[in-house]
Design an enzyme around this catalytic site. Structure first.
Site, PDB file in Angstrom:
ATOM      1  N   HIS A   1       0.844  -1.185   0.000  1.00 16.65           N
ATOM      2  CA  HIS A   1       0.000   0.000   0.000  1.00 16.65           C
ATOM      3  C   HIS A   1       0.878   1.233   0.000  1.00 16.65           C
ATOM      4  CE1 HIS A   1      -3.004   2.974   1.271  1.00 16.65           C
ATOM      5  NE2 HIS A   1      -3.887   2.132   0.782  1.00 16.65           N
TER       6      HIS A   1
ATOM      7  N   GLU B   1      -7.672  -5.168  -0.463  1.00 17.50           N
ATOM      8  CA  GLU B   1      -8.196  -5.925  -1.592  1.00 17.50           C
ATOM      9  C   GLU B   1      -8.000  -7.429  -1.420  1.00 17.50           C
ATOM     10  OE1 GLU B   1      -6.202  -3.270  -2.115  1.00 17.50           O
ATOM     11  OE2 GLU B   1      -7.536  -1.813  -3.096  1.00 17.50           O
TER      12      GLU B   1
END
Length: 516
Positions: free
Chosen positions: A401, A454
């Site tokens: 991320h 995700e």
């Protein structure tokens, strides 16, 4: 820093007045309510008219993390005592130096011991327009990483701590304790609703879910575009644009806050209905109208399948939806704010944000993360396949991320949800996650890569029956709440967002050659 007449700008020219204040005996709940109502980032704590402390949004976040009761905790327990102050006759540069040196965002302005105003970084930003355009620019990191471009009271992400919040509350704690409707209320209004307010909010949302009669006949044609290559977000952009045109959304610059708020409510309520109607039409099925008795999450699955989901399925999808409402100044949220800053209508801002979210490096990754799990297939394949991917420099979808430098708290939450669901791929997913960490430790010592939202988001959505092509649209259906909250905030205190770029081409001016 001088004004247009050449006079040195003073604190009195920029300070905000009157000041929102509190007393040492007020509760944190009182102060939070006052800050929300007045849309300010701090309250000055006074004894008579003398400032004795300051309570800021940072203090509110610190308080929320403590788990204390806001209705009993006192402002005096959490404020910063004896804050630095400035005099209204001081030059602006002095306030800027104090803010920068101490990392303050707000400083009370005091004259003869009496509070007369407050100056903030936002106030100082107002004078940026007088800096000569040819002044040397600071070096800006690619992708604007770490660059502060605005102020917001909606939420933030603390990447090194693995923590994010909506308003003053830990987003994960909210997810465990509150419904999506309650969190939506919080993001829009700045405080959590009581039982009566929560019920009224739900009733307000229900009629707004319906697709207008002027738009419904257009949906079959929109759903047919692209044929077998149906892309729900492309269809949503088109359908939502038609809806905003039909409902005559006006430019945010020209309409009242109340009208813009209603546009935002309608947008957030109807986007899930549009998404599911378009998906069913593309699959040869009639749309399922919203169920009048179901909450947001249960209704979302009901419009997909045509029958009410189980309580566990509704609970699981609600956890995912709450976890993705807002997440700092991500690409789509920033896009929505930039468009709103031009004075455009809310529809334009949301359509732009949908476009940004559709990119695989932003919201387009949940189904790709599930593809990775499917591609690996078995626990035995995980180590050699991940090792090969790392050695060849391939992207491991569902990992890493831009902001988090530790475990993504959303991933941790959704892993728990997947375990509670006993999702079919949870054992393999956990094994792949652990193996990826071990492979990276071996091949890339010092480089940490954790599962992001995700990775387990795809596992959860598959378990509740959502098709892969609807993973990112589901992300969209919740993130639109964050986008519109930011649009409301931007419009309430607007300044056109107009950054500069560093030119790196051939040095101009060069002579223009004559045509041959």
């Amino acid at each position: 820093m001088a004004d247009g007449t050449g006079r040195e700008r003073l604190i009195a020219d920029l300070m905000s007045s009157p000041v929102v204040t509190a007393s040492v005996d007020d509760t944190i709940a009182d102060a939070a309510r006052r800050m929300s109502e007045k849309r300010v980032g701090s309250v000055v704590v006074v004894d008579s008219e003398k400032p004795v402390g300051i309570l800021t949004e940072r203090d509110m976040v610190r308080f929320a993390a403590s788990g204390s009761d806001a209705n009993s905790a006192l402002v005096s327990e959490w404020m910063t005592s004896n804050p630095d102050t400035v005099d209204p006759t001081e030059a602006v540069a002095a306030a800027f130096d104090t803010l920068a040196e101490h990392d303050y965002r707000h400083i009370p302005v005091v004259s003869d011991g009496t509070l007369v105003g407050i100056v903030s970084m936002r106030d100082l930003m107002k004078i940026s327009r007088i800096v000569p355009v040819d002044a040397p620019a600071a070096e800006v990191p690619r992708g604007l990483e770490g660059v502060v471009v605005a102020e917001t009271a909606i939420g933030d992400v603390r990447g090194t701590e693995g923590f994010y919040h909506y308003r003053q509350y830990d987003a994960v704690e909210l997810n465990r304790k509150r419904s999506l409707e309650d969190v939506w209320y919080l993001v829009f209004n700045g405080y959590l609703p009581d039982k009566r307010q929560s019920e009224a909010w739900r009733e307000r949302i229900k009629p707004l879910r319906e697709i207008p009669d002027s738009v419904a006949p257009l949906l079959p044609s929109i759903a047919a575009l692209g044929g077998d290559r149906f892309k729900p977000l492309e269809a949503l952009r088109t359908a939502y644009s038609a809806l905003t045109s039909s409902l005559e959304f006006g430019p945010s610059l020209d309409i009242s806050h109340e009208e813009l708020f209603e546009n935002a409510m309608r947008t957030c309520a109807v986007v899930p209905t549009l998404l599911m109607a378009l998906w069913r039409l593309n699959n040869g099925q009639d749309p399922v109208p919203p169920h009048p008795e179901l909450g947001y999450a249960a209704n979302y699955l009901y419009m997909l399948k045509g029958e009410p989901p189980t309580d566990q399925e509704a609970w699981a999808v609600e956890r995912y939806l709450i976890s993705t409402i807002d997440h700092g100044f991500n690409a789509s949220t920033f896009t929505a704010r930039v468009i709103t800053s031009t004075g455009a209508d809310l529809g334009a801002a949301v359509v732009g944000a949908i476009g940004a979210l559709s990119g695989p490096l932003h919201g387009g990754a949940p189904s790709r993360a599930l593809d990775l799990i499917n591609h690996i297939g078995t626990k035995e394949n995980a180590e050699p396949m991940l090792r090969e991917m790392v050695e060849e420099g391939d992207r491991i979808m569902g990992f890493g991320h831009r902001v988090y430098k530790t475990e993504d708290p959303r991933s941790r939450l959704l892993r728990e949800v997947a375990e509670e669901l006993n999702a079919g791929r949870i054992d393999l997913a956990r094994h792949i996650e652990q193996t990826a960490v071990e492979v990276l430790d071996d091949l890339k010592p010092g480089r940490k890569l954790y599962a992001n939202v995700e990775f387990y988001g795809g596992v959860v959505m598959e378990a509740v029956g959502l098709p892969p092509e609807m993973f990112t649209p589901t992300f969209t259906s919740s993130r639109v709440i964050g986008w519109t909250a930011h649009a409301l905030e931007q419009a309430a205190d607007n300044r056109l967002i107009r950054p500069a770029a560093e030119y790196i081409g051939p040095p101009p001016p060069q002579p223009v050659p004559d045509p041959e």
